[in-house]
Design a protein around this motif. Structure first.
Motif, PDB file in Angstrom:
ATOM      1  N   TYR A   6      35.830 -42.787  15.503  1.00  0.00           N
ATOM      2  CA  TYR A   6      35.661 -43.064  13.780  1.00  0.00           C
ATOM      3  C   TYR A   6      34.460 -42.889  13.388  1.00  0.00           C
ATOM      4  N   ASP A   7      34.246 -42.234  12.199  1.00  0.00           N
ATOM      5  CA  ASP A   7      33.260 -42.143  11.634  1.00  0.00           C
ATOM      6  C   ASP A   7      33.281 -42.575   9.869  1.00  0.00           C
ATOM      7  N   LEU A   8      32.941 -43.925   9.887  1.00  0.00           N
ATOM      8  CA  LEU A   8      33.374 -44.148   8.493  1.00  0.00           C
ATOM      9  C   LEU A   8      32.181 -44.388   7.517  1.00  0.00           C
ATOM     10  N   HIS A   9      31.070 -43.578   7.574  1.00  0.00           N
ATOM     11  CA  HIS A   9      30.026 -43.552   6.436  1.00  0.00           C
ATOM     12  C   HIS A   9      29.539 -42.214   6.667  1.00  0.00           C
ATOM     13  N   CYS A  10      29.331 -41.602   5.579  1.00  0.00           N
ATOM     14  CA  CYS A  10      28.690 -40.269   5.270  1.00  0.00           C
ATOM     15  C   CYS A  10      29.033 -39.755   3.867  1.00  0.00           C
ATOM     16  N   HIS A  11      28.060 -38.925   3.853  1.00  0.00           N
ATOM     17  CA  HIS A  11      27.772 -38.483   2.367  1.00  0.00           C
ATOM     18  C   HIS A  11      27.910 -36.687   2.087  1.00  0.00           C
ATOM     19  N   SER A  12      28.180 -36.500   0.832  1.00  0.00           N
ATOM     20  CA  SER A  12      28.274 -35.091   0.445  1.00  0.00           C
ATOM     21  C   SER A  12      27.447 -34.665  -0.814  1.00  0.00           C
ATOM     22  N   THR A  13      27.510 -33.723  -1.203  1.00  0.00           N
ATOM     23  CA  THR A  13      26.889 -33.187  -2.363  1.00  0.00           C
ATOM     24  C   THR A  13      27.302 -33.935  -3.746  1.00  0.00           C
ATOM     25  N   ARG A  14      28.348 -34.643  -3.595  1.00  0.00           N
ATOM     26  CA  ARG A  14      28.655 -35.731  -4.825  1.00  0.00           C
ATOM     27  C   ARG A  14      27.915 -36.724  -4.883  1.00  0.00           C
ATOM     28  N   SER A  15      26.908 -37.141  -3.911  1.00  0.00           N
ATOM     29  CA  SER A  15      26.016 -38.050  -4.120  1.00  0.00           C
ATOM     30  C   SER A  15      24.581 -37.317  -3.661  1.00  0.00           C
ATOM     31  N   ASP A  16      23.934 -37.791  -2.458  1.00  0.00           N
ATOM     32  CA  ASP A  16      22.784 -37.260  -2.131  1.00  0.00           C
ATOM     33  C   ASP A  16      22.867 -36.460  -0.661  1.00  0.00           C
ATOM     34  N   GLY A  17      24.123 -36.146  -0.312  1.00  0.00           N
ATOM     35  CA  GLY A  17      24.364 -35.271   0.879  1.00  0.00           C
ATOM     36  C   GLY A  17      24.121 -33.916   0.654  1.00  0.00           C
ATOM     37  N   LEU A  18      23.771 -33.049   1.597  1.00  0.00           N
ATOM     38  CA  LEU A  18      23.426 -31.736   1.635  1.00  0.00           C
ATOM     39  C   LEU A  18      24.844 -30.823   1.509  1.00  0.00           C
ATOM     40  N   LEU A  19      25.938 -31.007   2.078  1.00  0.00           N
ATOM     41  CA  LEU A  19      26.979 -30.359   2.266  1.00  0.00           C
ATOM     42  C   LEU A  19      28.140 -30.913   1.226  1.00  0.00           C
ATOM     43  N   THR A  20      28.738 -29.903   0.711  1.00  0.00           N
ATOM     44  CA  THR A  20      30.081 -30.224  -0.010  1.00  0.00           C
ATOM     45  C   THR A  20      30.992 -31.192   1.114  1.00  0.00           C
ATOM     46  N   SER A 130      24.965 -33.182  -8.377  1.00  0.00           N
ATOM     47  CA  SER A 130      26.212 -33.807  -8.952  1.00  0.00           C
ATOM     48  C   SER A 130      25.534 -34.112 -10.346  1.00  0.00           C
ATOM     49  N   GLU A 131      26.070 -33.548 -11.627  1.00  0.00           N
ATOM     50  CA  GLU A 131      25.510 -34.045 -12.588  1.00  0.00           C
ATOM     51  C   GLU A 131      25.671 -35.608 -12.975  1.00  0.00           C
ATOM     52  N   ARG A 132      26.653 -36.141 -12.018  1.00  0.00           N
ATOM     53  CA  ARG A 132      26.840 -37.624 -12.356  1.00  0.00           C
ATOM     54  C   ARG A 132      25.877 -38.548 -11.386  1.00  0.00           C
ATOM     55  N   LEU A 133      25.006 -37.974 -10.722  1.00  0.00           N
ATOM     56  CA  LEU A 133      24.311 -39.021  -9.659  1.00  0.00           C
ATOM     57  C   LEU A 133      23.024 -38.294  -9.461  1.00  0.00           C
ATOM     58  N   ILE A 134      21.929 -39.271  -9.739  1.00  0.00           N
ATOM     59  CA  ILE A 134      20.535 -38.925  -9.107  1.00  0.00           C
ATOM     60  C   ILE A 134      19.929 -40.013  -8.284  1.00  0.00           C
ATOM     61  N   SER A 135      19.426 -39.851  -7.266  1.00  0.00           N
ATOM     62  CA  SER A 135      19.018 -40.698  -6.434  1.00  0.00           C
ATOM     63  C   SER A 135      17.617 -40.641  -5.768  1.00  0.00           C
ATOM     64  N   ARG A 136      17.030 -41.521  -5.116  1.00  0.00           N
ATOM     65  CA  ARG A 136      15.811 -41.516  -4.740  1.00  0.00           C
ATOM     66  C   ARG A 136      15.630 -40.333  -3.643  1.00  0.00           C
ATOM     67  N   THR A 137      16.775 -40.113  -3.025  1.00  0.00           N
ATOM     68  CA  THR A 137      16.611 -38.789  -2.122  1.00  0.00           C
ATOM     69  C   THR A 137      16.330 -37.799  -2.694  1.00  0.00           C
ATOM     70  N   HIS A 138      16.468 -37.407  -3.911  1.00  0.00           N
ATOM     71  CA  HIS A 138      16.228 -36.298  -4.510  1.00  0.00           C
ATOM     72  C   HIS A 138      14.956 -36.210  -4.856  1.00  0.00           C
ATOM     73  N   PHE A 139      14.412 -37.262  -5.355  1.00  0.00           N
ATOM     74  CA  PHE A 139      12.918 -37.384  -5.548  1.00  0.00           C
ATOM     75  C   PHE A 139      12.085 -37.111  -4.036  1.00  0.00           C
ATOM     76  N   ALA A 140      12.672 -37.658  -3.088  1.00  0.00           N
ATOM     77  CA  ALA A 140      12.044 -37.505  -1.655  1.00  0.00           C
ATOM     78  C   ALA A 140      11.853 -36.118  -1.281  1.00  0.00           C
ATOM     79  N   ARG A 141      13.114 -35.289  -1.505  1.00  0.00           N
ATOM     80  CA  ARG A 141      13.074 -33.878  -1.311  1.00  0.00           C
ATOM     81  C   ARG A 141      12.030 -33.150  -2.066  1.00  0.00           C
ATOM     82  N   TYR A 142      11.881 -33.477  -3.248  1.00  0.00           N
ATOM     83  CA  TYR A 142      11.035 -32.656  -4.094  1.00  0.00           C
ATOM     84  C   TYR A 142       9.550 -33.140  -3.694  1.00  0.00           C
ATOM     85  N   LEU A 143       9.098 -34.216  -3.193  1.00  0.00           N
ATOM     86  CA  LEU A 143       7.959 -34.816  -2.594  1.00  0.00           C
ATOM     87  C   LEU A 143       7.332 -34.016  -1.312  1.00  0.00           C
ATOM     88  N   VAL A 144       8.647 -33.719  -0.459  1.00  0.00           N
ATOM     89  CA  VAL A 144       8.282 -32.960   0.524  1.00  0.00           C
ATOM     90  C   VAL A 144       8.007 -31.477   0.282  1.00  0.00           C
TER      91      VAL A 144
END
Ligand code: AMP
Ligand code: MN
Ligand code: MN
Ligand code: MN
Length: 278
Positions: A6-20, A130-144
């Protein structure tokens, strides 16, 4: 029969993940996962695509989300599992939570400008998927990218967490509302990565007790955010509070996550898995 993975926690490009959503499901299948939940932050828009891809890849799919909650002034995350993505009160609640992210992002941009990093909002937006969601992760990637920090972890540590120059306080959903939305949509509620919060032991126990009293279902016990010692500690806390246990990689993308699909150790013995009733 082999134990299901079981893997019951992961993210996609619909939030702050890198894969569709589809690519996340194919990666989960390739990693040997049998049952997977997509849990984008405050969002359910990737679930239809993920479900189709999961079934194509022979996976059992669990529709999920990870809700941002403010509890006694601190942010905590509640993973929702088995929700109906069409449920109206849930959809409306998530839309409200997401809407607050835009104003917060502008304030983060202003705060970073004040700290000598101009145009961070514009920079973060180039990472938004996703035009629906901006997160701190996106700022973090820019700072890197701009060399202000070494890596994502450094970005959070130096700029984006409580007390740091790019941190702005924000009020998310209440714990009670989040649980009501999740249960109203037929789902189970799980406290995500309890070891990650900067709470004292007493505060963490208070959170768990209040969550249980509101009808909360489970604690995420096995997570790359936790040490082996914490697996046992949270297993004990789950048992003493009558909560079930869950597990997930919190995968965000290749090279960005401490664990890839298929690498999670099993739940400690004695824990009642959140999937027992499925
Ligand atoms: P937000 O919901 O916009 O406040 O962003 C929270 C997200 O930031 C989390 O879901 C993680 O993906 C990411 N995050 C938080 N802390 C860290 C960290 N120390 N290193 C890497 N990513 C982090
Ligand atoms: Mn995230
Ligand atoms: Mn989280
Ligand atoms: Mn997460």
């Amino acid at each position: 029969m082999r134990m299901l993975r079981y893997d019951l926690h992961c993210h996609s490009t619909r939030s702050d993940g890198l894969l569709t959503p589809a690519a996340v499901m194919h990666r989960a299948a390739a990693g040997g996962v049998d049952v997977v939940a997509l849990t984008d932050h405050d969002e359910v828009a990737g679930l239809a695509e993920a479900r189709d891809a999961a079934h194509e890849a022979g996976l059992q799919f669990v529709p999920g989300s990870e809700l941002s909650v403010t509890w006694r002034g601190d942010t905590v995350h509640i993973v929702a599992l088995g929700i109906d993505p069409q449920n109206e009160p849930l959809a409306a609640g998530l839309a409200d939570v997401r809407a607050g992210r835009d104003a917060r992002a502008r304030r983060i941009g202003d705060a970073l400008a004040h700290a000598g990093i101009p145009d961070a909002l514009e920079g973060a937006l180039t990472y938004v998927t996703s035009e629906r969601l901006i997160s701190r992760t996106h700022f973090a990637r820019y700072l890197v990218e701009t060399g202000h920090v070494r890596d994502l972890k450094d970005a959070f540590k130096r700029y984006l967490t409580t007390g740091k120059p790019g941190y702005v306080p924000h009020a998310w959903a209440s714990l009670a509302d989040a649980l009501q939305w999740i249960h109203g949509a037929g789902g189970q509620a799980v406290i995500a990565h309890p070891g990650r919060y900067k709470l004292t032991t007493a505060q963490l126990r208070a959170l768990i007790a209040e969550f249980r009293d509101l009808g909360g279902d489970a604690l995420e016990i096995v997570s790359p955010s936790h040490t082996t010692q914490q697996y046992s500690d949270f297993a004990a806390l789950a048992r003493t509070h009558g909560l079930k246990g869950s597990c997930g990689t919190d995968f965000h993308g290749p090279g960005e996550s401490r664990m890839d699909f298929g690498e999670l150790p099993p739940l400690p013995v004695g824990v009642d898995p959140v999937w027992n009733a499925w």
